[in-house]
Design a protein around this motif. Structure first.
Motif, PDB file in Angstrom:
ATOM      1  N   ILE A 152      22.156 -23.475  57.516  1.00  0.00           N
ATOM      2  CA  ILE A 152      22.829 -22.312  58.347  1.00  0.00           C
ATOM      3  C   ILE A 152      24.308 -22.487  58.293  1.00  0.00           C
ATOM      4  O   ILE A 152      24.919 -23.893  58.857  1.00  0.00           O
ATOM      5  CB  ILE A 152      22.296 -22.489  59.767  1.00  0.00           C
ATOM      6  N   HIS A 153      25.033 -21.600  57.703  1.00  0.00           N
ATOM      7  CA  HIS A 153      26.583 -21.856  57.755  1.00  0.00           C
ATOM      8  C   HIS A 153      27.151 -20.536  57.737  1.00  0.00           C
ATOM      9  O   HIS A 153      26.461 -19.598  57.771  1.00  0.00           O
ATOM     10  CB  HIS A 153      27.092 -22.643  56.337  1.00  0.00           C
ATOM     11  N   PRO A 154      28.800 -20.651  57.964  1.00  0.00           N
ATOM     12  CA  PRO A 154      29.174 -19.222  57.932  1.00  0.00           C
ATOM     13  C   PRO A 154      29.135 -18.379  56.771  1.00  0.00           C
ATOM     14  O   PRO A 154      28.795 -18.657  55.815  1.00  0.00           O
ATOM     15  CB  PRO A 154      30.513 -19.539  57.981  1.00  0.00           C
ATOM     16  N   ARG A 163      32.540 -23.304  53.397  1.00  0.00           N
ATOM     17  CA  ARG A 163      31.615 -22.903  54.561  1.00  0.00           C
ATOM     18  C   ARG A 163      30.674 -23.937  54.860  1.00  0.00           C
ATOM     19  O   ARG A 163      30.281 -24.176  56.147  1.00  0.00           O
ATOM     20  CB  ARG A 163      30.888 -21.508  54.194  1.00  0.00           C
ATOM     21  N   ALA A 167      30.420 -25.939  58.673  1.00  0.00           N
ATOM     22  CA  ALA A 167      29.204 -26.097  59.552  1.00  0.00           C
ATOM     23  C   ALA A 167      28.928 -27.448  60.005  1.00  0.00           C
ATOM     24  O   ALA A 167      28.418 -27.898  60.943  1.00  0.00           O
ATOM     25  CB  ALA A 167      28.012 -25.482  58.801  1.00  0.00           C
ATOM     26  N   TRP A 232      24.177 -18.436  61.932  1.00  0.00           N
ATOM     27  CA  TRP A 232      25.273 -19.072  62.268  1.00  0.00           C
ATOM     28  C   TRP A 232      26.198 -18.715  63.582  1.00  0.00           C
ATOM     29  O   TRP A 232      26.446 -19.709  64.324  1.00  0.00           O
ATOM     30  CB  TRP A 232      26.352 -18.792  60.982  1.00  0.00           C
TER      31      TRP A 232
END
Length: 257
Positions: A152-154, A163, A167, A232
């Motif tokens: 889960i990241h931008p 990114r 996170a 995110w």
């Protein structure tokens, strides 16, 4: 005046006698009331984030004062400082390549002072370092944060690696205090300067969380879209909320030792 002091003392005594669940409930209510108050008295809610960084710097200053004047690092967690240095270093890299601004300079100043604290604990004041009490395995938080960042990241247009790094520093910051709290729990003693440091960081985390929550309310949820899509945006808010309550609740519990 004397009656007011007695009332405050009675209230404090009553709070200390309450079970953890009641204290947690009261903390939630107090936090919500503070959010409402901040929304009306602070016109530019971006200032809350600057205030959070200023309070964080104040907490570091308390540590520096302790190390210089008392020449002891008793009660401090080296591992917590190392985790702080890690997420600050990663965030500095991301700031330089993604969104260089005034916050980058503030983070750099905090990173430098944190590295100085680490140097003092590891070398100059090593004799007073409670290594046996600082027994929290940092890979318990570093590895889960890294895995979570991969998942889960931008979803912005920046490079994927950047990114993921961003996170990772968000998640790691949320739990970087855990080794320090473990030391306080193991020693069953809250040293005054350490307590002030923990309290200052707790206030900083609350102000940072208030900044995000109020910004979402001000933009009627459009800020979440600006952060990206998927899981995110809510994870950013969850991380802020988690670290805020970790600081506040643990500080209240350990203060009773």
């Amino acid at each position: 005046m004397r009656g007011q002091r007695m009332s405050i003392h009675s209230m404090t005594t009553w709070l200390k006698r309450q079970p953890p669940k009641v204290k947690a409930f009261l903390a939630v209510i107090s936090g919500m009331a503070a959010l409402v108050l901040l929304r009306f008295i602070v016109h530019d809610h971006d200032n809350l984030f600057v205030a959070a960084e200023a309070v964080h710097s104040l907490g570091i200053s308390v540590l520096i004062y302790k190390l210089i004047k008392e020449k002891t690092c008793a009660g401090l967690s080296l591992k917590s400082q190392e985790l702080t240095a890690i997420f600050l270093a990663v965030r500095l890299y991301c700031s330089f390549v993604m969104e260089y601004d005034i916050h980058t300079l503030l983070d750099f100043a905090t990173f430098v002072t944190t590295m100085w604290v680490i140097y003092m604990i590891r070398f100059k004041l090593k004799a007073s370092y409670m290594e046996e009490k600082d027994n929290f395995a940092i890979y318990y938080v570093v590895i889960p944060c890294a895995v979570l960042a991969l998942l889960i990241h931008p979803s912005t247009s920046h490079h994927l690696l950047n990114r993921i790094f961003w996170a990772f520093c968000v998640y790691l910051e949320a739990v970087s205090v855990l080794p320090q709290l473990r030391v306080m729990q193991n020693t069953k003693i809250v040293e005054p300067f350490t307590a002030h440091y923990v309290f200052a960081l707790g206030v900083a985390r609350f102000l940072s969380c208030a900044h995000w929550v109020l910004q979402v309310l001000d933009t009627r949820g459009h800020l979440l879209v600006a952060l990206g899509y998927g899981l995110w945006p809510p994870m950013v808010l969850i991380s802020e909320i988690v670290q805020t309550f970790i600081w506040q609740l643990w500080y209240r519990i350990l203060k009773s030792f």
